[in-house]
Scaffold this motif. Structure first.
Motif, mmCIF file in Angstrom:
data_model
loop_
_atom_site.group_PDB
_atom_site.id
_atom_site.type_symbol
_atom_site.label_atom_id
_atom_site.label_comp_id
_atom_site.label_asym_id
_atom_site.label_seq_id
_atom_site.Cartn_x
_atom_site.Cartn_y
_atom_site.Cartn_z
ATOM 1 N N SER A 1 0.835 -1.195 0.000
ATOM 2 C CA SER A 1 0.000 0.000 0.000
ATOM 3 C C SER A 1 0.877 1.254 0.000
ATOM 4 O O SER A 1 0.393 2.355 -0.114
ATOM 5 N N ARG A 2 2.181 1.060 0.154
ATOM 6 C CA ARG A 2 3.085 2.232 0.086
ATOM 7 C C ARG A 2 3.296 2.557 -1.380
ATOM 8 O O ARG A 2 3.720 1.714 -2.150
ATOM 9 N N ASN A 3 2.995 3.782 -1.750
ATOM 10 C CA ASN A 3 2.986 4.050 -3.186
ATOM 11 C C ASN A 3 3.930 5.155 -3.604
ATOM 12 O O ASN A 3 3.680 5.873 -4.540
ATOM 13 N N SER A 4 5.036 5.317 -2.884
ATOM 14 C CA SER A 4 5.936 6.394 -3.310
ATOM 15 C C SER A 4 6.962 5.845 -4.294
ATOM 16 O O SER A 4 7.200 4.656 -4.388
ATOM 17 N N GLU A 5 7.533 6.776 -5.021
ATOM 18 C CA GLU A 5 8.562 6.453 -5.997
ATOM 19 C C GLU A 5 9.716 5.683 -5.333
ATOM 20 O O GLU A 5 10.236 4.723 -5.880
ATOM 21 N N ILE A 6 10.062 6.129 -4.121
ATOM 22 C CA ILE A 6 11.171 5.507 -3.389
ATOM 23 C C ILE A 6 10.898 4.023 -3.140
ATOM 24 O O ILE A 6 11.771 3.174 -3.336
ATOM 25 N N GLU B 1 9.062 2.067 -4.858
ATOM 26 C CA GLU B 1 9.141 1.327 -6.106
ATOM 27 C C GLU B 1 10.600 1.093 -6.508
ATOM 28 O O GLU B 1 10.991 -0.019 -6.867
ATOM 29 N N LEU B 2 11.391 2.162 -6.407
ATOM 30 C CA LEU B 2 12.815 2.039 -6.743
ATOM 31 C C LEU B 2 13.492 0.977 -5.881
ATOM 32 O O LEU B 2 14.246 0.149 -6.359
ATOM 33 N N PHE C 1 6.099 -4.354 -9.295
ATOM 34 C CA PHE C 1 5.668 -3.651 -8.090
ATOM 35 C C PHE C 1 4.249 -3.168 -8.353
ATOM 36 O O PHE C 1 3.980 -2.549 -9.383
ATOM 37 N N LYS D 1 -1.600 -1.316 -3.649
ATOM 38 C CA LYS D 1 -2.971 -1.554 -3.182
ATOM 39 C C LYS D 1 -3.719 -0.231 -3.128
ATOM 40 O O LYS D 1 -3.120 0.769 -2.761
ATOM 41 N N PRO D 2 -4.980 -0.166 -3.349
ATOM 42 C CA PRO D 2 -5.785 -1.259 -3.883
ATOM 43 C C PRO D 2 -5.583 -1.355 -5.390
ATOM 44 O O PRO D 2 -5.633 -0.353 -6.069
ATOM 45 N N TYR D 3 -5.349 -2.550 -5.865
ATOM 46 C CA TYR D 3 -5.049 -2.709 -7.275
ATOM 47 C C TYR D 3 -6.276 -3.244 -8.005
ATOM 48 O O TYR D 3 -7.172 -3.822 -7.414
#
Lengths: 336, 222
Positions: B80-85, B87-88, B98, B101-103
């Protein structure tokens, strides 16, 4: 500190001195002292008194005048404490101590607010992530039990999710710390994610989608940008007309910047409202008429865009449509 | 049949995700306790791991990193964490994909399929036989009595979707949603063109009227 004001402030001492001098002259006269002494004693004493008075005036006026002029040039007046030299006279020293103490206490106070705010922000971040779990499981339950009722609920779940995202980005937009990451991203990818998010609206409301020339790199934070573009695209959908609705998204690469255009042929915005659409809580004519609008969407867009170092512009004609332009500057400024 | 291992601490998500993925033709194993996550994953002999980040004991990042040391099993991080960091970070420690949520489950499915396609060039399920026709998904070819014809990307997708729902009426909107999930944003007119071409190609190899039109409802392959 003007001399005249200083003298007025010292008026009792000066009057007392004059009284005393008159008294001394009278006494010297009574005792019939040499005329030479009667003239010169008062003159010497007066010279001494004037020296004392002016010495006091100059050191005080030097201190206070500097203090006042410093205060005038300061943007944040509370920083004055940093600019005072410790004075060498008693009342100045007392004042210095008082400013010092009150400043310290103010700083403590400000820090405690800052701390509380930071804690609240962290709590919001955490809460947002927590609430995504039940939303995810609800969406999965809907998927596994698909029918008209659950599809209906699914739409509402999407709305809840959107509102929650808004809370997250609102708290981020006010944060002094930098919690975004600028890197090179392809516009097409970000736009496609937004389209996917809104695919049902496009398909079921029969809105024509025209996307082209998006294979361009820009420096930005993909998550933030996705949120911003999503706001704009959902607006285009929300304020679309019944017939022949269209959303066109394209970009141009110029010498100094890349510009992304999001254009629609929706109901448009009244000229008198146009300049205020970026204001917080501004809903305008369209918001009042029939659509539920919070006046937060575009306000947040502008704030986030500016934090990222891009810019955003809007143009619209009532009943014709709206066009939003996001400008990404190219150059060393925006590179990591 | 591919096997997917679900690492998720929320019981409801774990179960519903399991149901959804089994419905879509995957074998599922779910995590029980979090004492030996790493061992459990390896022993399960799965083909792909869906990994949550917020877990009791060790977090998903740690598990991903450790898993990478011993296995190259595909990993999709679900968080549920959706920051760029975030993902990187996921990509740096060796995750294959990657997803936040919610997807949308359709997107999750598409991502899973994409990974399997990438990992295994030869796909066992890539040939579908229906009504005497051989439909090769990986080559985008339909074949009937020695006659073969190539299909476009859209036509392949549409035929595949109709076959997935064989015997059920599929609306035009449903087909469009399915195509859009693969980032092919076709509009109403394009869909009509695609369907007509697909029909023509089917009749060219001698199988006319495979796709029936149900007025006002959609299409069906019986």
């Amino acid at each position: 500190m003007k001399l005249i004001d200083y003298l007025k402030d010292r008026i009792i001492e000066i009057l007392m001195y004059l009284l005393l001098m008159t008294f001394v002259i009278v006494v010297l006269k009574i005792f019939d002292v040499n005329i030479f002494l009667i003239v010169y004693i008062p003159i010497f004493i007066t010279i001494a008194a004037i020296i004392v008075l002016f010495h006091d005036y100059f050191r005080k006026s030097y201190f206070y005048n500097e203090l006042i002029s410093n205060l005038e040039i300061l943007d944040k007046k509370f920083l004055i404490q940093e600019m005072i030299k410790k004075p060498d006279f008693l009342d100045g020293k007392i004042l210095y101590e008082i400013i010092h103490e009150s400043n310290k206490s103010m700083l403590e106070n400000v820090n405690s607010y800052r701390y509380t705010q930071e804690e609240f922000r962290e709590y919001i971040e955490m809460w947002v992530h927590e609430i995504k779990t039940p939303i995810s499981s609800s969406k999965l339950i809907v998927e596994n039990n698909k029918n008209d009722v659950t599809s209906n609920i699914d739409e509402e779940l999407d709305k809840i999710d959107n509102y929650i995202e808004q809370v997250l980005y609102y708290s981020r937009s006010d944060n002094v710390e930098k919690d975004y990451t600028i890197k090179e991203i392809i516009l097409e990818q970000v736009v496609n994610n937004v389209i996917l998010k809104n695919k049902k609206d496009f398909i079921y409301k029969n809105i024509l989608l025209d996307i082209k020339d998006l294979n361009i790199n820009v420096n930005s934070d993909s998550k933030w940008l996705e949120y911003i573009i999503n706001q704009i695209v959902t607006n285009s959908i929300k304020y679309s007309k019944q017939e022949n609705a269209m959303v066109r998204i394209y970009a141009t690469k110029n010498k100094e910047n890349v510009q992304l255009f999001i254009e629609d042929n929706g109901i448009g915005i009244d000229k008198k409202d146009l300049s205020r659409v970026w204001n917080k809580s501004f809903t305008g004519e369209n918001g009042r008429k029939k659509y539920n609008s919070t006046g937060m969407g575009l306000y947040l867009c502008k704030k986030l865009i500016e934090k990222l170092g891009h810019s955003i512009d809007i143009d619209s004609k009532l009943d014709k449509g709206t066009i939003i332009k996001i400008t990404f500057p190219i150059g060393s400024f925006n590179k990591i | 049949m591919y096997k997917i291992y679900i690492v998720e601490d929320d019981d409801k998500i774990k179960n519903e995700l399991g149901i959804f993925l089994s419905k879509n033709g995957y074998e599922i194993e779910k995590i029980g306790t979090f004492n030996n996550v790493l061992e459990n994953i390896i022993n399960s002999n799965s083909d792909l791991v869906l990994l949550d980040i917020n877990l009791p004991r060790y977090d998903g990042y740690y598990i991903c990193k450790e898993l990478r040391k011993v296995s190259d099993i595909p990993i999709i991080i679900v968080t549920s964490r959706n920051s760029e960091i975030d993902e990187l970070m996921s990509m740096n420690i060796g995750a294959d994909d990657f997803i936040t949520k919610p997807y949308s489950v359709q997107i999750l499915l598409a991502r899973i399929e994409a990974i399997f396609k990438r990992v295994n060039k030869i796909n066992n399920n890539s040939i579908i036989n229906f009504n005497g026709i051989k439909f090769d998904l990986s080559k985008s070819i339909i074949e009937f009595e020695k006659e073969t014809i190539e299909l476009s990307k859209n036509e392949t997708k549409i035929l595949h979707y109709l076959l997935k729902n064989k015997g059920v009426i599929v609306s035009r909107e449903e087909i469009m949603v399915y195509l859009w999930d693969s980032e092919m944003f076709v509009d109403d007119n394009t869909l009509t063109v695609n369907i007509n071409r697909l029909r023509k190609k089917l009749s060219d190899i001698g199988k006319k009227d495979i796709i029936e039109t149900k007025r006002g409802q959609g299409y069906i392959i019986i």
